[in-house]
Design an enzyme around this catalytic site. Sequence first.
Site, mmCIF file in Angstrom:
data_model
loop_
_atom_site.group_PDB
_atom_site.id
_atom_site.type_symbol
_atom_site.label_atom_id
_atom_site.label_comp_id
_atom_site.label_asym_id
_atom_site.label_seq_id
_atom_site.Cartn_x
_atom_site.Cartn_y
_atom_site.Cartn_z
ATOM 1 N N CYS A 59 -54.124 33.767 -60.986
ATOM 2 C CA CYS A 59 -53.221 32.759 -60.401
ATOM 3 C C CYS A 59 -52.916 33.106 -58.951
ATOM 4 C CB CYS A 59 -51.912 32.679 -61.195
ATOM 5 S SG CYS A 59 -52.108 32.186 -62.913
ATOM 6 N N CYS A 116 -49.742 36.733 -63.265
ATOM 7 C CA CYS A 116 -51.169 36.439 -63.470
ATOM 8 C C CYS A 116 -51.986 36.733 -62.217
ATOM 9 C CB CYS A 116 -51.300 34.971 -63.879
ATOM 10 S SG CYS A 116 -52.986 34.341 -63.868
#
Length: 175
Positions: A102, A99
């Site tokens: 993230c 991600c």
Amino acid sequence: MALQVYGAVPRTSMVQNYALQGLITKQPSMVSVAGEAMKRKERGLSTSFRVKASLDTTAAAAAVAEVGQVTEVTYETFWPIVKAAGDKTVVLDMYTQWCGPCKIMAPKFQKLSEKYDDVIFLKLDCNHENKPLAKELGIKVVPTFKILKDNKIVKEVTGAKMDDLVVAIENARSI
């Protein structure tokens, strides 16, 4: 855990190979052979046996989160740490390795852990082995930040929204 193994390769070397490849991360504390010891077929070299293993789980029970740093948790360590936190605020970063947002939030989350000395910061990689906990916590997108107080989720922030996360932490601390 029961495991059926077939083949002519010595089983110890297969376990050692998996350990070297990183596929086995914990060594069993006890291994016992159950059922018929070994059957050698008349044709070929195949053998068959069952292996029962129990893993040492004392490390999971002894998991501790320290204030001022981000602690990686798993399905086994998350709830014991949250329960041990008592009335302290706990912030959980639920992320995945792939991600992009993230990855952007990770260093910012680390800085928050250094800023708030009365808050416990945890992170959970929502991979296959932690999927049951991610489902239990109701994750739908990553990153998701869960803020807990007294073993209960009091706030959730989804996405890479640092300002919203700071406000949510401040609000939870004042409860």
